[in-house]
Design a protein around this motif. Structure first.
Motif, PDB file in Angstrom:
ATOM      1  N   ARG A  14       1.003   4.368  -2.790  1.00  0.00           N
ATOM      2  CA  ARG A  14       0.794   5.614  -2.330  1.00  0.00           C
ATOM      3  C   ARG A  14       1.886   6.563  -2.860  1.00  0.00           C
ATOM      4  O   ARG A  14       1.764   7.731  -3.282  1.00  0.00           O
ATOM      5  N   TRP A  15       3.277   5.884  -2.947  1.00  0.00           N
ATOM      6  CA  TRP A  15       4.233   6.959  -3.327  1.00  0.00           C
ATOM      7  C   TRP A  15       4.384   6.601  -4.557  1.00  0.00           C
ATOM      8  O   TRP A  15       5.431   7.272  -5.063  1.00  0.00           O
ATOM      9  N   GLY A  16       3.745   5.915  -5.225  1.00  0.00           N
ATOM     10  CA  GLY A  16       3.987   5.953  -6.778  1.00  0.00           C
ATOM     11  C   GLY A  16       4.899   5.077  -7.387  1.00  0.00           C
ATOM     12  O   GLY A  16       5.413   5.133  -8.507  1.00  0.00           O
ATOM     13  N   ALA A  17       5.346   4.161  -6.423  1.00  0.00           N
ATOM     14  CA  ALA A  17       6.423   3.384  -6.931  1.00  0.00           C
ATOM     15  C   ALA A  17       6.190   2.159  -7.861  1.00  0.00           C
ATOM     16  O   ALA A  17       6.860   1.720  -8.526  1.00  0.00           O
TER      17      ALA A  17
ATOM     18  N   GLU B  57       0.741  -1.049   0.041  1.00  0.00           N
ATOM     19  CA  GLU B  57      -0.077   0.142   0.174  1.00  0.00           C
ATOM     20  C   GLU B  57       0.604   1.429   0.057  1.00  0.00           C
ATOM     21  O   GLU B  57       0.474   2.356  -0.665  1.00  0.00           O
ATOM     22  N   GLY B  58       2.088   1.050   0.785  1.00  0.00           N
ATOM     23  CA  GLY B  58       2.863   2.418   0.737  1.00  0.00           C
ATOM     24  C   GLY B  58       3.559   2.669  -0.541  1.00  0.00           C
ATOM     25  O   GLY B  58       3.590   3.772  -0.887  1.00  0.00           O
ATOM     26  N   LEU B  59       3.956   1.552  -1.207  1.00  0.00           N
ATOM     27  CA  LEU B  59       4.508   1.744  -2.661  1.00  0.00           C
ATOM     28  C   LEU B  59       3.662   2.332  -3.395  1.00  0.00           C
ATOM     29  O   LEU B  59       3.880   3.144  -4.467  1.00  0.00           O
TER      30      LEU B  59
END
Length: 331
Positions: free
Chosen positions: A326-329, A322-324
C-alpha cells in the motif's frame, strides 16, 4: 501540623473529651490562640459542628444531638491530605472524561458539585482548584462519542433488567442489523464504552460498541441473565474485546529496548512474562480472536517478534506485506 490535620485533631479531641480548654488545644496542636479561634469558628459556623463555649467552665464543649436533622455536616474533603486532594482532582477529571454527552452530565453534575464542595472544604478556593486542576490532564485517545440517548436507554435496560431492541452497525464488516439483546454489563475499555449482552438473534454473548448503537428501545420482556462466571469465560478469556471460549496462547519476544516499557504493562490479566538470557522480554498471552492482538503487535513492530503460534506469526507478516504494498515499497 497543617490545617487539615489540625482541624481533624481538634474535632477528634472534642468528641473524645467532650470538654477542652483553649490552652489544652494549644498544647495539643501547637497553634496560636488566634488560629484556634478561627478554626473553632469555622467548625461551628461553617460545618455546623456542635461546639459550644462554656463561659463558667472556660472551656469548649461538644454537644452532639441525637436528632438526625441536627447532625453536623460531615464533609469528607475537610480531612483530605494534599496527596488525597490531588487524587480527588484526578477523579473529577476522569468523571469529565468518561461522561457520554449532555444527558449524563446532568445526572453526574450533583456528584461533581459534591466533589467541588469537598475540595473547597479541603482548603482550595476556586482559583487554587483551577490552577491545580490545570496540572492534571486526562487524555482519552481514539474516543468515539456515544449518542447521549443511546447511553441513557442502554443504562435503563441494564438497570431494570429488560431486553433492548436496537439498530447496530458492526465495525468489522460495516453490516447493519436489527438486534434484540439482554444487557449484562457496561465496559469502559480503551476510552470507549462497550455493552456485553446476550444477543437473541445470534443466540450467544456479544460485545457491542455503544457508539454504533442507534434507535435503542427498552422492551417489556425480562432480560436473560448470564452468570458472571460465564461472562468471564466467554468474553474475558480472549484478548481485548473479542470473545470466544477457544483460547490459544501467543508468545511474543520484545527487544531489550522495548522490553523496558512492555515488561511493566498488563496486556491480559492471565499473561505470563519472563526475561531471557539476552535481555528480551518474552510475553505469553491468551487470545481467542487475533484481530486486536495483531494490531497491538504491529504497533510495536519492529521491536517485537511473534514466536508462536505459526498462524499468528503469518497473520502479522501478511499485514506487514499488505502495508508495504500500500505504501508502494514493494510491488
Amino acid at each position: 501540623m497543617n490545617k487539615t490535620d489540625r482541624l481533624y485533631h481538634i474535632t477528634t479531641l472534642l468528641r473524645a473529651r467532650r470538654r477542652i480548654t483553649l490552652a489544652e488545644l494549644q498544647a495539643e496542636t501547637g497553634a496560636s490562640r488566634a488560629t484556634l479561634m478561627r478554626d473553632l469558628a469555622w467548625l461551628r459556623d461553617g460545618l455546623n459542628h456542635p461546639i459550644h463555649w462554656e463561659r463558667d467552665a472556660q472551656c469548649y464543649q461538644w454537644r452532639a444531638s441525637d436528632r438526625a436533622e441536627d447532625a453536623p455536616e460531615e464533609v469528607a474533603g475537610l480531612w483530605f491530605r494534599p496527596s488525597e486532594v490531588l487524587a480527588l482532582l484526578t477523579l473529577d477529571q476522569l468523571l469529565r472524561d468518561i461522561q457520554p454527552g449532555d444527558l449524563m452530565q446532568r445526572h453526574l453534575r450533583p456528584l461533581e458539585q459534591r466533589l467541588k464542595k469537598m475540595l473547597r472544604q479541603a482548603g482550595l478556593d476556586g482559583t487554587a482548584e483551577r490552577q491545580l486542576g490545570e496540572r492534571i490532564r486526562v487524555i482519552g485517545l481514539a474516543q468515539r462519542p456515544v449518542p447521549p440517548q443511546s447511553f441513557e436507554t442502554v443504562g435503563l435496560a441494564l438497570s431494570q433488567r429488560r431486553r433492548l431492541a436496537m439498530h447496530y452497525q458492526a465495525r468489522g464488516n460495516g453490516e447493519h442489523s436489527e438486534r434484540t439483546v439482554s444487557p449484562q454489563r457496561l465496559v469502559y475499555y480503551r476510552s470507549n464504552w462497550l455493552l456485553d449482552a446476550w444477543c437473541h438473534e445470534r443466540d450467544e454473548l456479544r460485545s457491542f460498541s455503544l457508539d454504533a448503537i442507534r434507535r435503542p428501545v427498552v422492551l417489556s420482556e425480562a432480560a436473560t441473565d448470564v452468570s458472571p462466571k460465564e461472562l468471564d469465560q466467554t468474553l474475558g478469556n480472549g484478548y481485548g474485546i473479542f470473545s470466544g471460549k477457544a483460547v490459544q496462547w501467543a508468545t511474543l519476544r520484545f527487544t531489550p529496548e522495548r522490553a523496558r516499557w512492555v515488561a511493566a504493562e498488563q496486556w491480559h490479566p492471565q499473561q505470563k512474562g519472563e526475561w531471557d538470557a539476552q535481555g528480551h522480554w518474552v510475553l505469553q498471552i491468551p487470545y481467542s480472536d487475533d484481530r486486536e492482538l495483531v494490531m497491538d503487535i504491529l504497533r510495536h513492530t519492529p521491536e517485537v517478534e511473534v514466536l508462536e503460534p505459526a498462524g499468528l506469526r503469518e497473520r502479522v507478516l501478511e499485514k506487514m506485506r499488505e502495508g508495504l504494498v500500500r505504501w508502494g515499497a514493494v510491488s
